[in-house]
Design a protein around this motif. Structure first.
Motif, PDB file in Angstrom:
ATOM      1  N   VAL A 153       0.809  -1.227   0.000  1.00 21.11           N
ATOM      2  CA  VAL A 153       0.000   0.000   0.000  1.00 21.11           C
ATOM      3  C   VAL A 153       0.840   1.273   0.000  1.00 21.11           C
ATOM      4  O   VAL A 153       0.289   2.378  -0.041  1.00 21.11           O
ATOM      5  N   GLU A 154       2.157   1.129   0.037  1.00 24.25           N
ATOM      6  CA  GLU A 154       3.023   2.314   0.076  1.00 24.25           C
ATOM      7  C   GLU A 154       2.783   3.207  -1.129  1.00 24.25           C
ATOM      8  O   GLU A 154       2.782   2.742  -2.269  1.00 24.25           O
ATOM      9  N   GLY A 155       2.557   4.488  -0.856  1.00 23.19           N
ATOM     10  CA  GLY A 155       2.373   5.470  -1.916  1.00 23.19           C
ATOM     11  C   GLY A 155       0.984   5.521  -2.515  1.00 23.19           C
ATOM     12  O   GLY A 155       0.741   6.282  -3.443  1.00 23.19           O
ATOM     13  N   LEU A 156       0.061   4.721  -2.011  1.00 24.93           N
ATOM     14  CA  LEU A 156      -1.305   4.719  -2.540  1.00 24.93           C
ATOM     15  C   LEU A 156      -2.228   5.527  -1.633  1.00 24.93           C
ATOM     16  O   LEU A 156      -2.031   5.584  -0.424  1.00 24.93           O
ATOM     17  N   ASP A 157      -3.269   6.101  -2.230  1.00 21.47           N
ATOM     18  CA  ASP A 157      -4.279   6.759  -1.407  1.00 21.47           C
ATOM     19  C   ASP A 157      -5.365   5.725  -1.063  1.00 21.47           C
ATOM     20  O   ASP A 157      -5.333   4.578  -1.533  1.00 21.47           O
ATOM     21  N   GLU A 158      -6.288   6.126  -0.234  1.00 21.16           N
ATOM     22  CA  GLU A 158      -7.330   5.206   0.252  1.00 21.16           C
ATOM     23  C   GLU A 158      -8.146   4.603  -0.902  1.00 21.16           C
ATOM     24  O   GLU A 158      -8.460   3.414  -0.895  1.00 21.16           O
ATOM     25  N   GLU A 159      -8.466   5.433  -1.895  1.00 19.48           N
ATOM     26  CA  GLU A 159      -9.274   4.957  -3.021  1.00 19.48           C
ATOM     27  C   GLU A 159      -8.523   3.912  -3.834  1.00 19.48           C
ATOM     28  O   GLU A 159      -9.080   2.867  -4.206  1.00 19.48           O
ATOM     29  N   GLN A 160      -7.262   4.180  -4.109  1.00 20.74           N
ATOM     30  CA  GLN A 160      -6.456   3.209  -4.861  1.00 20.74           C
ATOM     31  C   GLN A 160      -6.332   1.896  -4.097  1.00 20.74           C
ATOM     32  O   GLN A 160      -6.474   0.818  -4.671  1.00 20.74           O
ATOM     33  N   ALA A 161      -6.065   1.991  -2.793  1.00 16.36           N
ATOM     34  CA  ALA A 161      -5.871   0.786  -1.981  1.00 16.36           C
ATOM     35  C   ALA A 161      -7.152  -0.019  -1.825  1.00 16.36           C
ATOM     36  O   ALA A 161      -7.108  -1.223  -1.593  1.00 16.36           O
ATOM     37  N   ALA A 162      -8.299   0.641  -1.968  1.00 17.41           N
ATOM     38  CA  ALA A 162      -9.590  -0.058  -1.842  1.00 17.41           C
ATOM     39  C   ALA A 162     -10.090  -0.592  -3.181  1.00 17.41           C
ATOM     40  O   ALA A 162     -11.058  -1.355  -3.214  1.00 17.41           O
ATOM     41  N   SER A 163      -9.437  -0.208  -4.265  1.00 15.38           N
ATOM     42  CA  SER A 163      -9.907  -0.633  -5.586  1.00 15.38           C
ATOM     43  C   SER A 163      -9.631  -2.115  -5.814  1.00 15.38           C
ATOM     44  O   SER A 163      -8.791  -2.728  -5.155  1.00 15.38           O
ATOM     45  N   SER A 202      -6.166  -2.690   0.748  1.00 18.64           N
ATOM     46  CA  SER A 202      -6.531  -2.307   2.115  1.00 18.64           C
ATOM     47  C   SER A 202      -7.326  -3.420   2.794  1.00 18.64           C
ATOM     48  O   SER A 202      -7.161  -3.663   3.990  1.00 18.64           O
ATOM     49  N   GLY A 203      -8.153  -4.107   2.034  1.00 16.05           N
ATOM     50  CA  GLY A 203      -8.894  -5.236   2.593  1.00 16.05           C
ATOM     51  C   GLY A 203      -7.985  -6.377   3.009  1.00 16.05           C
ATOM     52  O   GLY A 203      -8.198  -7.024   4.035  1.00 16.05           O
ATOM     53  N   LEU A 204      -6.952  -6.632   2.205  1.00 14.88           N
ATOM     54  CA  LEU A 204      -5.990  -7.676   2.566  1.00 14.88           C
ATOM     55  C   LEU A 204      -5.250  -7.336   3.849  1.00 14.88           C
ATOM     56  O   LEU A 204      -5.000  -8.216   4.678  1.00 14.88           O
ATOM     57  N   LEU A 205      -4.893  -6.056   4.033  1.00 13.47           N
ATOM     58  CA  LEU A 205      -4.231  -5.642   5.283  1.00 13.47           C
ATOM     59  C   LEU A 205      -5.111  -5.945   6.475  1.00 13.47           C
ATOM     60  O   LEU A 205      -4.673  -6.525   7.468  1.00 13.47           O
ATOM     61  N   LYS A 206      -6.365  -5.519   6.387  1.00 16.17           N
ATOM     62  CA  LYS A 206      -7.295  -5.721   7.496  1.00 16.17           C
ATOM     63  C   LYS A 206      -7.508  -7.221   7.751  1.00 16.17           C
ATOM     64  O   LYS A 206      -7.481  -7.670   8.893  1.00 16.17           O
ATOM     65  N   SER A 213     -14.329  -8.267   6.946  1.00 17.73           N
ATOM     66  CA  SER A 213     -12.924  -8.528   7.256  1.00 17.73           C
ATOM     67  C   SER A 213     -12.041  -8.316   6.028  1.00 17.73           C
ATOM     68  O   SER A 213     -10.826  -8.299   6.136  1.00 17.73           O
ATOM     69  N   PHE A 214     -12.656  -8.108   4.858  1.00 15.92           N
ATOM     70  CA  PHE A 214     -11.904  -7.906   3.623  1.00 15.92           C
ATOM     71  C   PHE A 214     -12.059  -6.501   3.042  1.00 15.92           C
ATOM     72  O   PHE A 214     -11.737  -6.256   1.897  1.00 15.92           O
ATOM     73  N   ARG A 215     -12.591  -5.579   3.845  1.00 20.11           N
ATOM     74  CA  ARG A 215     -12.700  -4.197   3.374  1.00 20.11           C
ATOM     75  C   ARG A 215     -12.724  -3.258   4.571  1.00 20.11           C
ATOM     76  O   ARG A 215     -13.164  -3.629   5.663  1.00 20.11           O
ATOM     77  N   LEU A 216     -12.233  -2.055   4.353  1.00 22.77           N
ATOM     78  CA  LEU A 216     -12.278  -1.049   5.403  1.00 22.77           C
ATOM     79  C   LEU A 216     -13.687  -0.475   5.439  1.00 22.77           C
ATOM     80  O   LEU A 216     -14.278  -0.194   4.399  1.00 22.77           O
ATOM     81  N   VAL A 217     -14.233  -0.340   6.625  1.00 26.73           N
ATOM     82  CA  VAL A 217     -15.594   0.171   6.787  1.00 26.73           C
ATOM     83  C   VAL A 217     -15.588   1.348   7.763  1.00 26.73           C
ATOM     84  O   VAL A 217     -14.647   1.533   8.539  1.00 26.73           O
ATOM     85  N   GLU A 218     -16.666   2.121   7.681  1.00 28.04           N
ATOM     86  CA  GLU A 218     -16.873   3.273   8.557  1.00 28.04           C
ATOM     87  C   GLU A 218     -15.643   4.175   8.592  1.00 28.04           C
ATOM     88  O   GLU A 218     -15.228   4.652   7.556  1.00 28.04           O
ATOM     89  N   ASP A 219     -15.061   4.389   9.762  1.00 31.34           N
ATOM     90  CA  ASP A 219     -13.937   5.322   9.883  1.00 31.34           C
ATOM     91  C   ASP A 219     -12.571   4.645   9.751  1.00 31.34           C
ATOM     92  O   ASP A 219     -11.546   5.246  10.043  1.00 31.34           O
ATOM     93  N   GLU A 220     -12.533   3.396   9.292  1.00 28.74           N
ATOM     94  CA  GLU A 220     -11.254   2.708   9.117  1.00 28.74           C
ATOM     95  C   GLU A 220     -10.497   3.306   7.940  1.00 28.74           C
ATOM     96  O   GLU A 220     -11.092   3.743   6.956  1.00 28.74           O
ATOM     97  N   SER A 221      -9.179   3.308   8.058  1.00 29.75           N
ATOM     98  CA  SER A 221      -8.300   3.846   7.025  1.00 29.75           C
ATOM     99  C   SER A 221      -7.044   2.983   6.965  1.00 29.75           C
ATOM    100  O   SER A 221      -6.822   2.132   7.838  1.00 29.75           O
ATOM    101  N   ILE A 222      -6.228   3.229   5.959  1.00 25.42           N
ATOM    102  CA  ILE A 222      -4.959   2.495   5.885  1.00 25.42           C
ATOM    103  C   ILE A 222      -4.137   2.733   7.157  1.00 25.42           C
ATOM    104  O   ILE A 222      -3.681   1.763   7.771  1.00 25.42           O
ATOM    105  N   PRO A 223      -3.964   3.992   7.600  1.00 25.30           N
ATOM    106  CA  PRO A 223      -3.193   4.184   8.836  1.00 25.30           C
ATOM    107  C   PRO A 223      -3.804   3.469  10.045  1.00 25.30           C
ATOM    108  O   PRO A 223      -3.069   2.899  10.850  1.00 25.30           O
TER     109      PRO A 223
END
Length: 171
Positions: A32-42, A52-56, A86-96
């Motif tokens: 996910v380095e260098g990606l924004d939230e939208e890119q990481a969720a695509s 981002s889903g894989l990280l979570k 468990s495979f996607r960021l929801v609500e207020d979750e973010s990469i950080p």
């Protein structure tokens, strides 16, 4: 996007296993380095997986195995209705926040494993169609399973990242 292998690799079995777990964690995190939230969720491939889903997912898997080994309840236990979350960021979750959550689990896993009297210590597997009935596994088995789990998903992450922007994990 090259994941860094720890420079100081302990030669004992426990340290070596923890180093392999960390190397695979690092590969997933690097995706996910260098990606924004939208890119990481695509989801640029045929798969439903996102970076981002894989990280979570990997963090929650590690938490699940840690809680089983500790014989404690899993505060993020999923059921049929929440499994997809468990495979996607929801609500207020973010990469950080996903990375910080995983950092906490990593520290807890390492503290737990380093204080075990032996990697031969065991715990029971839960009832599930994919586990043999009434089976126990060792802490060693758990660490090897985490390597397997994270490596599988690091491979998924490599394909997704390369599909997103051409970045290759190895070169």
């Amino acid at each position: 996007m090259m994941a860094q292998v720890p420079v100081d690799i302990p030669g004992d079995e426990r340290g070596t296993l923890l180093s392999f777990v960390e190397a695979q964690r690092a590969a997933l995190r690097a995706s996910v380095e260098g990606l924004d939230e939208e890119q990481a969720a695509s989801r640029p491939s045929a798969s439903e997986l996102s970076l981002s889903g894989l990280l979570k997912h990997a963090a929650e898997v590690e938490l699940g195995w840690l809680r089983m080994a500790q014989r404690r309840p899993n505060e993020r236990q999923r059921d049929e209705t929440t499994y997809g979350d468990s495979f996607r960021l929801v609500e207020d979750e973010s990469i950080p926040s996903a990375l910080a959550f995983w950092d906490g689990i990593r520290q807890e896993t390492e503290a737990f494993v380093t204080t075990l009297p032996s990697l031969d210590e065991s715990f029971p597997l839960p009832p599930a169609p994919w586990f043999p009935k009434d089976t126990k596994v060792s802490m060693r088995w758990m660490l090897l399973h985490l390597v397997e789990e994270f490596a599988r998903h690091a491979g998924h992450a490599d394909v997704i990242r390369e599909s997103l922007d051409g970045t290759k994990a190895m070169g």
